[in-house]
Design an enzyme around this catalytic site. Structure first.
Site, PDB file in Angstrom:
ATOM      1  N   GLU A 265       0.818  -1.218   0.000  1.00 24.03           N
ATOM      2  CA  GLU A 265       0.000   0.000   0.000  1.00 24.03           C
ATOM      3  C   GLU A 265       0.851   1.267   0.000  1.00 24.03           C
ATOM      4  O   GLU A 265       0.321   2.372  -0.166  1.00 24.03           O
ATOM      5  CB  GLU A 265      -0.913   0.026   1.240  1.00 24.03           C
ATOM      6  CG  GLU A 265      -1.930  -1.115   1.322  1.00 24.03           C
ATOM      7  CD  GLU A 265      -1.394  -2.321   2.073  1.00 24.03           C
ATOM      8  OE1 GLU A 265      -0.163  -2.389   2.317  1.00 24.03           O
ATOM      9  OE2 GLU A 265      -2.198  -3.201   2.416  1.00 24.03           O
TER      10      GLU A 265
ATOM     11  N   ALA B 225       8.165  -9.405   2.792  1.00 18.72           N
ATOM     12  CA  ALA B 225       7.835  -7.985   2.666  1.00 18.72           C
ATOM     13  C   ALA B 225       8.830  -7.275   1.757  1.00 18.72           C
ATOM     14  O   ALA B 225       9.994  -7.660   1.681  1.00 18.72           O
ATOM     15  CB  ALA B 225       7.859  -7.328   4.047  1.00 18.72           C
TER      16      ALA B 225
ATOM     17  N   HIS C 290       9.468  -3.150   1.192  1.00 20.57           N
ATOM     18  CA  HIS C 290       9.031  -1.781   1.483  1.00 20.57           C
ATOM     19  C   HIS C 290       9.974  -0.807   0.790  1.00 20.57           C
ATOM     20  O   HIS C 290      11.185  -0.850   1.010  1.00 20.57           O
ATOM     21  CB  HIS C 290       9.020  -1.539   3.001  1.00 20.57           C
ATOM     22  CG  HIS C 290       8.069  -2.446   3.731  1.00 20.57           C
ATOM     23  ND1 HIS C 290       7.997  -2.521   5.089  1.00 20.57           N
ATOM     24  CD2 HIS C 290       7.130  -3.309   3.269  1.00 20.57           C
ATOM     25  CE1 HIS C 290       7.064  -3.394   5.435  1.00 20.57           C
ATOM     26  NE2 HIS C 290       6.534  -3.892   4.343  1.00 20.57           N
TER      27      HIS C 290
ATOM     28  N   GLN D 133       2.964  -6.747   5.045  1.00 19.82           N
ATOM     29  CA  GLN D 133       1.792  -7.299   4.358  1.00 19.82           C
ATOM     30  C   GLN D 133       0.582  -6.370   4.576  1.00 19.82           C
ATOM     31  O   GLN D 133       0.772  -5.175   4.722  1.00 19.82           O
ATOM     32  CB  GLN D 133       1.493  -8.742   4.811  1.00 19.82           C
ATOM     33  CG  GLN D 133       2.532  -9.762   4.352  1.00 19.82           C
ATOM     34  CD  GLN D 133       3.801  -9.800   5.166  1.00 19.82           C
ATOM     35  OE1 GLN D 133       3.761  -9.943   6.376  1.00 19.82           O
ATOM     36  NE2 GLN D 133       4.936  -9.676   4.507  1.00 19.82           N
TER      37      GLN D 133
ATOM     38  N   THR E 258       9.403  -7.722  -3.955  1.00 18.00           N
ATOM     39  CA  THR E 258      10.159  -8.890  -3.531  1.00 18.00           C
ATOM     40  C   THR E 258      10.333  -9.897  -4.665  1.00 18.00           C
ATOM     41  O   THR E 258      11.406 -10.448  -4.868  1.00 18.00           O
ATOM     42  CB  THR E 258       9.457  -9.551  -2.319  1.00 18.00           C
ATOM     43  OG1 THR E 258       9.383  -8.578  -1.283  1.00 18.00           O
ATOM     44  CG2 THR E 258      10.205 -10.767  -1.809  1.00 18.00           C
TER      45      THR E 258
ATOM     46  N   ARG F 113       1.494  -7.119 -10.272  1.00 11.63           N
ATOM     47  CA  ARG F 113       0.421  -7.101  -9.279  1.00 11.63           C
ATOM     48  C   ARG F 113      -0.924  -7.000  -9.996  1.00 11.63           C
ATOM     49  O   ARG F 113      -1.027  -6.291 -11.008  1.00 11.63           O
ATOM     50  CB  ARG F 113       0.586  -5.900  -8.343  1.00 11.63           C
ATOM     51  CG  ARG F 113       1.829  -5.976  -7.474  1.00 11.63           C
ATOM     52  CD  ARG F 113       1.992  -4.698  -6.651  1.00 11.63           C
ATOM     53  NE  ARG F 113       3.213  -4.710  -5.850  1.00 11.63           N
ATOM     54  CZ  ARG F 113       3.901  -3.619  -5.523  1.00 11.63           C
ATOM     55  NH1 ARG F 113       3.498  -2.430  -5.913  1.00 11.63           N
ATOM     56  NH2 ARG F 113       4.994  -3.716  -4.785  1.00 11.63           N
TER      57      ARG F 113
ATOM     58  N   LYS G 243      -0.712   6.836  -3.705  1.00 14.44           N
ATOM     59  CA  LYS G 243      -0.705   6.599  -5.151  1.00 14.44           C
ATOM     60  C   LYS G 243      -1.894   7.211  -5.885  1.00 14.44           C
ATOM     61  O   LYS G 243      -2.333   6.699  -6.917  1.00 14.44           O
ATOM     62  CB  LYS G 243      -0.566   5.101  -5.450  1.00 14.44           C
ATOM     63  CG  LYS G 243       0.672   4.490  -4.781  1.00 14.44           C
ATOM     64  CD  LYS G 243       1.069   3.165  -5.314  1.00 14.44           C
ATOM     65  CE  LYS G 243       1.916   3.250  -6.558  1.00 14.44           C
ATOM     66  NZ  LYS G 243       2.688   2.018  -6.805  1.00 14.44           N
TER      67      LYS G 243
ATOM     68  N   SER H 247      -0.820  10.801  -0.504  1.00 11.77           N
ATOM     69  CA  SER H 247       0.475  10.690  -1.154  1.00 11.77           C
ATOM     70  C   SER H 247       0.281  10.785  -2.659  1.00 11.77           C
ATOM     71  O   SER H 247      -0.546  10.078  -3.234  1.00 11.77           O
ATOM     72  CB  SER H 247       1.124   9.366  -0.748  1.00 11.77           C
ATOM     73  OG  SER H 247       2.330   9.191  -1.427  1.00 11.77           O
ATOM     74  N   VAL H 248       1.051  11.686  -3.296  1.00 16.63           N
ATOM     75  CA  VAL H 248       0.858  11.940  -4.728  1.00 16.63           C
ATOM     76  C   VAL H 248       2.133  11.685  -5.541  1.00 16.63           C
ATOM     77  O   VAL H 248       2.335  12.255  -6.601  1.00 16.63           O
ATOM     78  CB  VAL H 248       0.330  13.372  -4.974  1.00 16.63           C
ATOM     79  CG1 VAL H 248      -1.087  13.524  -4.454  1.00 16.63           C
ATOM     80  CG2 VAL H 248       1.248  14.428  -4.327  1.00 16.63           C
ATOM     81  N   GLY H 249       2.982  10.838  -5.028  1.00 15.96           N
ATOM     82  CA  GLY H 249       4.215  10.501  -5.735  1.00 15.96           C
ATOM     83  C   GLY H 249       5.082   9.687  -4.799  1.00 15.96           C
ATOM     84  O   GLY H 249       4.846   9.661  -3.585  1.00 15.96           O
TER      85      GLY H 249
END
Ligand code: GDP
Ligand code: IMO
Ligand code: MG
Length: 425
Positions: free
Chosen positions: A13, A38, A40, A223, A299, A304, A330, A412-414
Site C-alpha cells: 500500500e 515484505a 518496502h 503485508q 520482492t 500485481r 498513489k 500521497s501523490v508521488g
C-alpha cells in the site's frame, strides 16, 4: 507516543513511504511480524531503497528493532545489511536490535514452501521465502530461534530432534532431504549467528522502557489486513497476524499503550499472488493501471493484479484495525485512467452487502457495485494542500470518506518523500 502502522489492503500500500515520513519524529521503529516476504520501498531524492527485513526508519538513521514475532532468514538479513552499506547506510548493533526469540527461517522451510507451492493445484502464490513453514514450526514448538543459533551446543541439540522430521517431509514431497543436514549451509547459518550475537536485545523490554521515558515508537506492519492469517481471505493469506492489535502481542506491549493506528491504503487496490480480489480490472484497463502505478512486486517482481478502490473491504479494515489516521497513497497513479470507479457494495446472489461476507468462498462470488466518478489527467505533482487539488480529485477523496465514514489525513501523490499532502479537517 506509540504509533502502529498497518496496510489496509493486500500489502504494498506504500507502508515504506509513510513509515519513512513518520520516522522523522520517531525514536524507535520496530518491525513486528512477517519476514523477507515484505518489500518496502522508500524513495529519497534519486535514491530508491528496497527494504525487506530492516525497518523503513533506516534512512533517518533511527534506532531500529526486529521483534520476536518476525521470522528471519539470517543470511538474507546479512545480505540486506551489506547492500545498504554499499548505499552508505551502515546498520550496526548501535542502530539495529534483534530480539533473541526471533524465529529463524531455515533452508528446509524455503524448500518446503517451494515443493508445496509447486505441488498444489490450487496455489497460494507465496513468495517462496519459507514464511509459512517457519511460523508453523514456531506454533508447533519446533523452531530454531536466534538465541539458539548463537549457541552451537544448544543448536545441535535442538536440530537432532527436528532434522529427521524435516527429512521425512521433504522426502515425502519428492525433494532432496540432504538439504536438511547440508554442512555448508549449517556452517553459514552458525557463522551469521555469531555475527548477529551483538545485535541481540529484548524488544519488549526496550519498547516498554522507551515509552516509559516518553520516547516515540513506531511499529511498522508488513503485508496487509486481508493477508492476516486469521482475519484475511483464508487460505490465500500470509502466516502471521497483520492487523494492528498484533503489534501489541508480537512486540509484548499492552494494547492500551497504543496512541495512534495508521492505516495505509492505495487510492485503488492491488494484490500479488492468488486469492479473491472482487474489484479486479481485467484486460487493457487493468494493464494500464499496472503500468501507471508501476505495480510489480518489490520482492518477487511479479505483476500485481490491479482493481478499483474497494470500499466494502475498507469498511472491514477499519473494524479490524481501529484506525485513527488514514493515509491514501498513489492517488497520482489514477491520472489518465478515464472515469474512475469506487466499489460501494457487493451483490451476492440476490442480496446487496455493505460489508464483506466472512467466508472467502462467498467473497469470491461477490459482484462489486460501483459509483462512477470523473477522472483527471493532471499528474498531481507539485500539489501541497488539499484545497488546491482540482475539484474532481477532491470529489474522489470525499467519496471514499463518505462511503467509509472516515476522514483521510495524509494523501500521497508521488513516490518521493515530499510528495505528500497533509489534510487538516
Ligand atoms: P509497501 O510494501 O506497502 O511498503 O509498498 P511497496 O514499496 O511494496 O509498493 C509501493 C510502491 O509505490 C513503491 O514502489 C513506492 O515507491 C511507490 N509509492 C508509494 N507511494 C506512492 C505514491 O503516492 N505515488 C506513486 N506514484 N508511487 C508511490
Ligand atoms: P509487503 O510488506 C504483498 C503475499 C504473497 C502470497 C501470500 C502468502 O511488501 O506489503 P507468503 O510468502 O507470505 O507465504 O505468501 O502473501 N504477500 C505479499 N503481498 N505484499 C507483501 O508484503 C506480501 N507478503 C506476502 O504474494 O499471496
Ligand atoms: Mg511491498
Amino acid at each position: 507516543m506509540f504509533i502502529v502502522l498497518t496496510g489496509a489492503q493486500f500489502g504494498d500500500e506504500g507502508k515504506g513511504k509513510i513509515v519513512d515520513f513518520l520516522s522523522k519524529d520517531a525514536d524507535i521503529i520496530v518491525r513486528f511480524q512477517g519476514g523477507d516476504n515484505a518489500g518496502h520501498t522508500v524513495a529519497v531524492g534519486d535514491d530508491i531503497f528496497k527494504l525487506h527485513l530492516i525497518p523503513s526508519g533506516v534512512i533517518y538513521g533511527k534506532r531500529l528493532l526486529i521483534g520476536p514475532g518476525v521470522v528471519m532468514n539470517p543470511l538474507f538479513l546479512k545480505g540486506e545489511m551489506e547492500s545498504l552499506k554499499e548505499e552508505g547506510l551502515n546498520v550496526g548493533p548501535k542502530m539495529l536490535g534483534i530480539d533473541a526469540k526471533t524465529s529463524i527461517i531455515m533452508p528446509y522451510h524455503i524448500e518446503m514452501d517451494r515443493l508445496i507451492e509447486e505441488r498444489n493445484k490450487d496455489k497460494i502464490g507465496t513468495t517462496k521465502r519459507g514464511i509459512g513453514f517457519a511460523y508453523a514450526d514456531k506454533i508447533s514448538r519446533n523452531e530454531v530461534r536466534l538465541i539458539d543459533l548463537i549457541d552451537e551446543e544448544r543448536f545441535f541439540k535442538i536440530y537432532e530432534d527436528i532434522a529427521p522430521l524435516k527429512e521425512g517431509v521433504i522426502e515425502l514431497l519428492g525433494g532432496d532431504p540432504a538439504i536438511v543436514r547440508d554442512r555448508e549451509k549449517i556452517a553459514a547459518y552458525l557463522d551469521v549467528g555469531k555475527f548477529l550475537k551483538e545485535f541481540i536485545v529484548d524488544v519488549s523490554y526496550d519498547v516498554n522502557n522507551a515509552l516509559n521515558r516518553g520516547k516515540n515508537v513506531l511499529a511498522e506492519g508488513a503485508q496487509g489486513t486481508f493477508l492476516d492469517v486469521i482475519h484475511g481471505t483464508q487460505r490465500w493469506v500470509t502466516s502471521s497476524n497483520t492487523i494492528a492489535g498484533a503489534a501489541s502481542s508480537y512486540i509484548g506491549v499492552g494494547p492500551k499503550r497504543i496512541d495512534e493506528v495508521y492505516g495505509i491504503t492505495k487510492a485503488y487496490i492491488t494484490r500479488v499472488g492468488e486469492g479473491p480480489l472482487p474489484t479486479e480490472i481485467n484486460g487493457r484497463l487493468g494493464d494500464k493501471l499496472r503500468e501507471r502505478g508501476k505495480e510489480y512486486g518489490t520482492t518477487t517482481n511479479r505483476p500485481r493484479r490491479c482493481g478499483w478502490f474497494d470500499g466494502v473491504l475498507f469498511r472491514k479494515a477499519l473494524n479490524l484495525n481501529g484506525y485513527t489516521k488514514i493515509a491514501l497513497t498513489k492517488l497520482d497513479s489514477l491520472a489518465g485512467m478515464g472515469p474512475l470507479k469506487i466499489c460501494t457494495s457487493y451483490k451476492l446472489d440476490d442480496k446487496i452487502l455493505e460489508y464483506p461476507p466472512d467466508d472467502t468462498y462467498d467473497l469470491m462470488r461477490c459482484k462489486p457495485i460501483y459509483e462512477e466518478l470523473d477522472g483527471w489527467d493532471d499528474d498531481l505533482d507539485g500539489y501541497s494542500t488539499f484545497d488546491d487539488f482540482p475539484k474532481v480529485v477532491r470529489d474522489y477523496i470525499r467519496k471514499i470518506e463518505e462511503i467509509s465514514k472516515t476522514k483521510i489525513n495524509l494523501i500521497s501523490v508521488g513516490k518521493k518523500r515530499d510528495q505528500i499532502v497533509i489534510k487538516s479537517d
